[in-house]
Write a protein that holds these residues in place. Structure first.
Motif, PDB file in Angstrom:
ATOM      1  N   PRO A  21      37.878  60.374  96.312  1.00  0.00           N
ATOM      2  CA  PRO A  21      36.777  60.516  96.959  1.00  0.00           C
ATOM      3  C   PRO A  21      35.530  59.818  96.614  1.00  0.00           C
ATOM      4  O   PRO A  21      35.510  59.759  95.488  1.00  0.00           O
ATOM      5  CB  PRO A  21      36.515  62.068  96.949  1.00  0.00           C
ATOM      6  N   HIS A  23      35.575  56.466  97.361  1.00  0.00           N
ATOM      7  CA  HIS A  23      35.827  55.171  97.645  1.00  0.00           C
ATOM      8  C   HIS A  23      36.880  55.181  98.834  1.00  0.00           C
ATOM      9  O   HIS A  23      37.804  55.972  98.705  1.00  0.00           O
ATOM     10  CB  HIS A  23      36.448  54.460  96.194  1.00  0.00           C
ATOM     11  N   THR A  24      36.373  54.280  99.849  1.00  0.00           N
ATOM     12  CA  THR A  24      37.301  54.198 100.994  1.00  0.00           C
ATOM     13  C   THR A  24      38.599  53.725 100.687  1.00  0.00           C
ATOM     14  O   THR A  24      39.319  53.502 101.685  1.00  0.00           O
ATOM     15  CB  THR A  24      36.589  53.840 102.322  1.00  0.00           C
ATOM     16  N   SER A  25      38.387  52.689  99.846  1.00  0.00           N
ATOM     17  CA  SER A  25      39.609  51.768  99.499  1.00  0.00           C
ATOM     18  C   SER A  25      39.455  51.449  98.006  1.00  0.00           C
ATOM     19  O   SER A  25      38.374  51.463  97.283  1.00  0.00           O
ATOM     20  CB  SER A  25      39.461  50.373 100.274  1.00  0.00           C
TER      21      SER A  25
END
Length: 346
Positions: A21, A23-25
Motif C-alpha cells: 500500500p 505504491h501503485t507499482s
C-alpha cells in the motif's frame, strides 16, 4: 536537493513480490559505480527487495544492464515498473551523462523512453548516499574517534572506491529536512602533509599534469601509492592490483603493502579533516566507498584519526567531530528512494 525521507529497510527477501500500500507499482532503484551496478525494487515505503549486483564490464550499456535486471524472473513477477531512480558515480548536469570511471554514456530522456518509465531520476551517487546518512542505524556504522555529533549541524561524507566521492548535508532552517550537496570534491588538488607524501606526489606528476585527491584515494590510487613507494624504497616488488595489496597488508604478509595502506589512511584523514572544517561538519564525517569498510580494525587503528585532527589551531575543534565508517551493505538505496519519493510526492 532537499527531502525528508522515511526510514527504509533493505530486505533481500525471497518472499512473493507485490507492491505494498502506498505504491501503485514497484519502483526501480539503482546505485551505479564504475565497477558494479546495484539494482533493487522498492515495493512500498521501506520495502527495498530483490537486490542484485551486476558487473558493469559485463554489459555494453547501462540500458542493457537495466533491462537484464528487469528481465530476471523474480523481478519481472513484481509487475511493470513505472518509476525509477538511479544514483551514478558521475556529475549529473543536463540530459547527457558520461561516466568518469567507466565508458557508459547515455541520454536520461532516451533511456527513460527505452525502458518505458513514466519517471526516471538520475542523481550523483554521493548526493544519494548523503541523503541516507540521517537514517542509518547504529548497526549501519562504526564510530572511529571524536565525540558526539551536534544535532542540526552539517554532516560531511566522502568515500574511496573506483573513484573518490564527496558530498555533505546542510540542515534546512525548519530543522526537519536536509539539502544534499552536489559536489565533485574528489577532484580537488592533492596536498601532501609530509616528506613521504611529497615524494609520492612527485612520482605521480610524471603521469598526471593535475594530481587530485582521487588519484590516490581510490582503487587505482592504492596501486599508484604502491608503485611510488616501491621506487622510493628501492623495492623490487611485483605489480599488484588494489585488492591484493589490501589482502597482503591485512595478512601482514608484505611490509610494503602495509605501508601503502598506512599512507592511504593518512591521506584520507587529511582530506576528511579538510572537508570537516570546510563544511563546519560538527554533525560528523562519514566514510563510505568500497575500500575503507574492508580494512576493518586496521583502519580504526591507523593514523587516519590523528591526521584528521592534525590542523594546527583547529586540532581541538576537530577532536570533537565524530567520524564514522558506513558498514551498511547498500546504503545508497535509502537515499535514492527518498529522492524519488520527493519527486513523486509520495
Amino acid at each position: 536537493m532537499t527531502v525528508a525521507p522515511a526510514s527504509p529497510t533493505l530486505q533481500p527477501s525471497a518472499a512473493p513480490l507485490s507492491p505494498a500500500p502506498g505504491h501503485t507499482s514497484p519502483r526501480l532503484l539503482a546505485d551505479i559505480g564504475g565497477t558494479n551496478a546495484r539494482f533493487a525494487l522498492e515495493l512500498g515505503p521501506g520495502r527495498i527487495e530483490r537486490i542484485e549486483v551486476l558487473a558493469c564490464a559485463s554489459h555494453a550499456t547501462l540500458g542493457e544492464a537495466m533491462r537484464a535486471y528487469l528481465a530476471m524472473p523474480a523481478v519481472a513477477a513484481a509487475g511493470a515498473v513505472r518509476h525509477a531512480a538511479i544514483a551514478i558515480a558521475n556529475p549529473v548536469m543536463g540530459d547527457m551523462v558520461r561516466m568518469t570511471n567507466h565508458h557508459w554514456e547515455f541520454s536520461i530522456e532516451a533511456l527513460r523512453r527505452e525502458c518505458g518509465f513514466d519517471t526516471f531520476v538520475v542523481v550523483n551517487d554521493f548526493e544519494a548516499l548523503a541523503m541516507a546518512l540521517p537514517w542509518l542505524g547504529a548497526a549501519d556504522k562504526v564510530q572511529v574517534g571524536g565525540g558526539a555529533p551536534v544535532a542540526g549541524a552539517p554532516i560531511g561524507l566522502l568515500g574511496a572506491g573506483t573513484g573518490l566521492g564527496v558530498s555533505g548535508l546542510v540542515p534546512a532552517p525548519d530543522g526537519k529536512s536536509w539539502t544534499a550537496l552536489r559536489s565533485e570534491g574528489g577532484h580537488v588538488t592533492f596536498a601532501p602533509a609530509n616528506e613521504t607524501e611529497v615524494a609520492i606526489l612527485q612520482y605521480a606528476w610524471r603521469e598526471f599534469e593535475h594530481v587530485s585527491a582521487e588519484r590516490f584515494l581510490s582503487g587505482a590510487g592504492v596501486e599508484l601509492i604502491y608503485r611510488a613507494l616501491a621506487q622510493l624504497r628501492g623495492a623490487a616488488e611485483p605489480a599488484l592490483e588494489a585488492p591484493e595489496i589490501s589482502r597482503r597488508a591485512l595478512a601482514g604478509a608484505c611490509a610494503l603493502c602495509e605501508e601503502v595502506v598506512d599512507v592511504f589512511c593518512g591521506m584520507l584523514g587529511t582530506v576528511a579533516g579538510n572537508l570537516a572544517v570546510t563544511l563546519g561538519a560538527q554533525g560528523g564525517v562519514y566514510i563510505g566507498g568500497g575500500i575503507v569498510p574492508r580494512l576493518g580494525e586496521r583502519f580504526a587503528h591507523s593514523c587516519f584519526r590523528r591526521r584528521f585532527e592534525q590542523k594546527g589551531r583547529f586540532a581541538g575543534y576537530l577532536a570533537a567531530v565524530p567520524t564514522y565508517v558506513i558498514t551498511a551493505e547498500y546504503p545508497a538505496f535509502l537515499g535514492v528512494s527518498a529522492i524519488l519519493a520527493a519527486r513523486l510526492g509520495a
